[in-house]
Design a protein around this motif. Sequence first.
Motif, PDB file in Angstrom:
ATOM      1  N   GLY A   1       0.798  -1.218   0.000  1.00  0.00           N
ATOM      2  CA  GLY A   1       0.000   0.000   0.000  1.00  0.00           C
ATOM      3  C   GLY A   1       0.833   1.271   0.000  1.00  0.00           C
ATOM      4  N   THR A   2       2.094   1.157  -0.442  1.00  0.00           N
ATOM      5  CA  THR A   2       2.975   2.325  -0.436  1.00  0.00           C
ATOM      6  C   THR A   2       3.160   2.948  -1.803  1.00  0.00           C
ATOM      7  OG1 THR A   2       4.915   0.901  -0.710  1.00  0.00           O
ATOM      8  CG2 THR A   2       4.277   1.483   1.563  1.00  0.00           C
ATOM      9  N   MET A   3       3.010   2.163  -2.855  1.00  0.00           N
ATOM     10  CA  MET A   3       3.216   2.643  -4.217  1.00  0.00           C
ATOM     11  C   MET A   3       2.035   2.249  -5.091  1.00  0.00           C
ATOM     12  SD  MET A   3       6.134   4.197  -4.210  1.00  0.00           S
ATOM     13  CE  MET A   3       6.321   4.429  -5.957  1.00  0.00           C
ATOM     14  N   ALA A   4       1.786   3.099  -6.080  1.00  0.00           N
ATOM     15  CA  ALA A   4       0.751   2.804  -7.062  1.00  0.00           C
ATOM     16  C   ALA A   4       1.311   3.105  -8.438  1.00  0.00           C
ATOM     17  CB  ALA A   4      -0.495   3.632  -6.803  1.00  0.00           C
ATOM     18  N   TYR A   5       0.636   2.576  -9.443  1.00  0.00           N
ATOM     19  CA  TYR A   5       1.061   2.735 -10.825  1.00  0.00           C
ATOM     20  C   TYR A   5      -0.177   3.035 -11.655  1.00  0.00           C
ATOM     21  CZ  TYR A   5       4.954   0.527  -8.613  1.00  0.00           C
ATOM     22  OH  TYR A   5       5.959   0.260  -7.727  1.00  0.00           O
ATOM     23  N   ALA A   6      -0.045   3.926 -12.635  1.00  0.00           N
ATOM     24  CA  ALA A   6      -1.157   4.273 -13.513  1.00  0.00           C
ATOM     25  C   ALA A   6      -0.670   4.287 -14.947  1.00  0.00           C
ATOM     26  CB  ALA A   6      -1.725   5.635 -13.144  1.00  0.00           C
ATOM     27  N   SER A   7      -1.415   3.636 -15.842  1.00  0.00           N
ATOM     28  CA  SER A   7      -1.097   3.719 -17.268  1.00  0.00           C
ATOM     29  C   SER A   7      -1.852   4.924 -17.815  1.00  0.00           C
ATOM     30  CB  SER A   7      -1.470   2.428 -18.006  1.00  0.00           C
ATOM     31  OG  SER A   7      -2.829   2.112 -17.847  1.00  0.00           O
TER      32      SER A   7
ATOM     33  N   ASP B   1       0.191   6.583 -30.635  1.00  0.00           N
ATOM     34  CA  ASP B   1      -0.562   6.414 -29.392  1.00  0.00           C
ATOM     35  C   ASP B   1       0.344   6.032 -28.228  1.00  0.00           C
ATOM     36  OD1 ASP B   1      -2.913   6.972 -30.818  1.00  0.00           O
ATOM     37  OD2 ASP B   1      -3.102   4.887 -31.395  1.00  0.00           O
ATOM     38  N   LEU B   2       1.348   6.849 -27.981  1.00  0.00           N
ATOM     39  CA  LEU B   2       2.313   6.583 -26.930  1.00  0.00           C
ATOM     40  C   LEU B   2       1.676   6.710 -25.550  1.00  0.00           C
ATOM     41  CD1 LEU B   2       5.417   8.491 -28.296  1.00  0.00           C
ATOM     42  CD2 LEU B   2       4.892   6.060 -28.460  1.00  0.00           C
ATOM     43  N   SER B   3       2.121   5.879 -24.653  1.00  0.00           N
ATOM     44  CA  SER B   3       1.658   5.962 -23.277  1.00  0.00           C
ATOM     45  C   SER B   3       2.830   5.682 -22.362  1.00  0.00           C
ATOM     46  CB  SER B   3       0.499   4.991 -23.024  1.00  0.00           C
ATOM     47  OG  SER B   3       0.850   3.679 -23.375  1.00  0.00           O
ATOM     48  N   GLU B   4       2.610   5.953 -21.080  1.00  0.00           N
ATOM     49  CA  GLU B   4       3.643   5.740 -20.080  1.00  0.00           C
ATOM     50  C   GLU B   4       2.980   5.248 -18.811  1.00  0.00           C
ATOM     51  OE1 GLU B   4       5.380   9.614 -20.051  1.00  0.00           O
ATOM     52  OE2 GLU B   4       3.726  10.516 -18.963  1.00  0.00           O
ATOM     53  N   VAL B   5       3.799   4.758 -17.902  1.00  0.00           N
ATOM     54  CA  VAL B   5       3.300   4.319 -16.601  1.00  0.00           C
ATOM     55  C   VAL B   5       3.828   5.296 -15.558  1.00  0.00           C
ATOM     56  CG1 VAL B   5       3.357   2.500 -14.866  1.00  0.00           C
ATOM     57  CG2 VAL B   5       3.142   1.904 -17.291  1.00  0.00           C
TER      58      VAL B   5
ATOM     59  N   SER C   1       2.575  10.588  -0.285  1.00  0.00           N
ATOM     60  CA  SER C   1       2.414  11.991  -0.670  1.00  0.00           C
ATOM     61  C   SER C   1       1.405  12.186  -1.800  1.00  0.00           C
ATOM     62  CB  SER C   1       3.762  12.559  -1.107  1.00  0.00           C
ATOM     63  OG  SER C   1       4.243  11.858  -2.250  1.00  0.00           O
ATOM     64  N   ASN C   2       0.915  11.078  -2.370  1.00  0.00           N
ATOM     65  CA  ASN C   2      -0.026  11.125  -3.496  1.00  0.00           C
ATOM     66  C   ASN C   2       0.529  11.947  -4.660  1.00  0.00           C
ATOM     67  OD1 ASN C   2      -2.133   9.545  -2.246  1.00  0.00           O
ATOM     68  ND2 ASN C   2      -2.489  11.330  -0.939  1.00  0.00           N
ATOM     69  N   THR C   3       1.805  11.725  -4.973  1.00  0.00           N
ATOM     70  CA  THR C   3       2.443  12.434  -6.075  1.00  0.00           C
ATOM     71  C   THR C   3       3.131  11.457  -7.021  1.00  0.00           C
ATOM     72  OG1 THR C   3       4.477  12.738  -4.794  1.00  0.00           O
ATOM     73  CG2 THR C   3       2.868  14.532  -4.723  1.00  0.00           C
ATOM     74  N   VAL C   4       3.228  11.872  -8.272  1.00  0.00           N
ATOM     75  CA  VAL C   4       3.952  11.097  -9.272  1.00  0.00           C
ATOM     76  C   VAL C   4       5.440  11.325  -9.032  1.00  0.00           C
ATOM     77  CG1 VAL C   4       4.394  10.778 -11.737  1.00  0.00           C
ATOM     78  CG2 VAL C   4       2.076  11.311 -10.938  1.00  0.00           C
ATOM     79  N   ILE C   5       6.178  10.247  -8.773  1.00  0.00           N
ATOM     80  CA  ILE C   5       7.606  10.388  -8.496  1.00  0.00           C
ATOM     81  C   ILE C   5       8.478   9.936  -9.664  1.00  0.00           C
ATOM     82  CG2 ILE C   5       7.325  10.260  -5.991  1.00  0.00           C
ATOM     83  CD1 ILE C   5       8.320   7.309  -6.206  1.00  0.00           C
ATOM     84  N   ASP C   6       7.884   9.269 -10.643  1.00  0.00           N
ATOM     85  CA  ASP C   6       8.643   8.843 -11.804  1.00  0.00           C
ATOM     86  C   ASP C   6       7.663   8.487 -12.913  1.00  0.00           C
ATOM     87  OD1 ASP C   6      10.850   8.295 -13.349  1.00  0.00           O
ATOM     88  OD2 ASP C   6      11.364   6.415 -12.349  1.00  0.00           O
TER      89      ASP C   6
ATOM     90  N   VAL D   1       8.346  -4.971 -16.022  1.00  0.00           N
ATOM     91  CA  VAL D   1       9.186  -3.847 -15.639  1.00  0.00           C
ATOM     92  C   VAL D   1       9.806  -4.150 -14.281  1.00  0.00           C
ATOM     93  CG1 VAL D   1       9.210  -1.385 -15.049  1.00  0.00           C
ATOM     94  CG2 VAL D   1       7.722  -2.215 -16.899  1.00  0.00           C
ATOM     95  N   ASP D   2      11.125  -4.044 -14.195  1.00  0.00           N
ATOM     96  CA  ASP D   2      11.836  -4.193 -12.919  1.00  0.00           C
ATOM     97  C   ASP D   2      11.604  -2.907 -12.132  1.00  0.00           C
ATOM     98  OD1 ASP D   2      13.719  -4.089 -10.837  1.00  0.00           O
ATOM     99  OD2 ASP D   2      15.238  -5.118 -12.004  1.00  0.00           O
ATOM    100  N   LEU D   3      10.934  -2.993 -10.986  1.00  0.00           N
ATOM    101  CA  LEU D   3      10.582  -1.799 -10.231  1.00  0.00           C
ATOM    102  C   LEU D   3      11.758  -1.178  -9.491  1.00  0.00           C
ATOM    103  CD1 LEU D   3       7.016  -2.766  -9.001  1.00  0.00           C
ATOM    104  CD2 LEU D   3       7.680  -1.189 -10.829  1.00  0.00           C
ATOM    105  N   ALA D   4      12.875  -1.872  -9.389  1.00  0.00           N
ATOM    106  CA  ALA D   4      14.080  -1.283  -8.790  1.00  0.00           C
ATOM    107  C   ALA D   4      14.759  -0.330  -9.764  1.00  0.00           C
ATOM    108  CB  ALA D   4      15.053  -2.371  -8.342  1.00  0.00           C
ATOM    109  N   THR D   5      14.662  -0.640 -11.071  1.00  0.00           N
ATOM    110  CA  THR D   5      15.330   0.177 -12.087  1.00  0.00           C
ATOM    111  C   THR D   5      14.358   0.904 -13.010  1.00  0.00           C
ATOM    112  OG1 THR D   5      15.422  -1.640 -13.679  1.00  0.00           O
ATOM    113  CG2 THR D   5      17.276  -1.426 -12.125  1.00  0.00           C
ATOM    114  N   ASP D   6      13.082   0.528 -12.961  1.00  0.00           N
ATOM    115  CA  ASP D   6      12.052   1.057 -13.862  1.00  0.00           C
ATOM    116  C   ASP D   6      12.358   0.769 -15.325  1.00  0.00           C
ATOM    117  OD1 ASP D   6      10.624   1.930 -11.679  1.00  0.00           O
ATOM    118  OD2 ASP D   6      11.300   4.003 -11.844  1.00  0.00           O
ATOM    119  N   LYS D   7      13.026  -0.328 -15.600  1.00  0.00           N
ATOM    120  CA  LYS D   7      13.375  -0.734 -16.961  1.00  0.00           C
ATOM    121  C   LYS D   7      12.593  -1.978 -17.350  1.00  0.00           C
ATOM    122  CE  LYS D   7      16.716   2.304 -17.297  1.00  0.00           C
ATOM    123  NZ  LYS D   7      16.353   3.595 -17.792  1.00  0.00           N
TER     124      LYS D   7
END
Length: 181
Positions: A52-58, A71-75, A82-87, A128-134
């Motif tokens: 419950g610490t991180m969330a992801y949105a496409s 039609d490019l998208s990102e996660v 903090s309810n903020t996008v950090i990456d 996607v590896d969540l440690a590197t975001d790759k």
Amino acid sequence: AMPSWVSLIPGTNDALVGESLDVRRINVVTGATTASIPAPNGVFSVATNSGGTMAYASVNASPMPNAADGDLSEVWKIDLASNTVIDKIPGFTNARDLAVTPDGRSLLVATNGPYSGNNGAGSGLYQVDLATDKIIASAMGGRSIRIPAPMPDSASAYVDAGCWDPDTSSAHGTGNEVSGS
């Protein structure tokens, strides 16, 4: 606006809701919106980790449909404290359904291929590896990869690899287990 996806946030009374133009945190007991993150080009799906610490949105990286950019998208990676996008994790075409593996180390991203001109050809499932975001693995196929469900071992996932048949205006497909790294 109609929600496109809902993910309960573990350990809270809240849910993350993907609306058409924002990601909202809603208290499910009171119904109150406690946070809102604008997504001016649209949001499709949301997922949370088991802690419950991180969330992801496409989200769409540009207005859709947009034949010029495919039609490019990102996660978006969202810190729920903090309810903020950090990456932002770029590089997807029509990112749709999301799921975090039970071990919390990977995010599965189902794509629906480009809308422009080819009926979704090029759909795939990305790890996607969540440690590197790759992106560390992918499996391509079908015209619509949807609803990744990670297995408890975090080494494989169940996906619906169906497609939309424009001739009959109906969806069809089969469930498949995909093994990854």
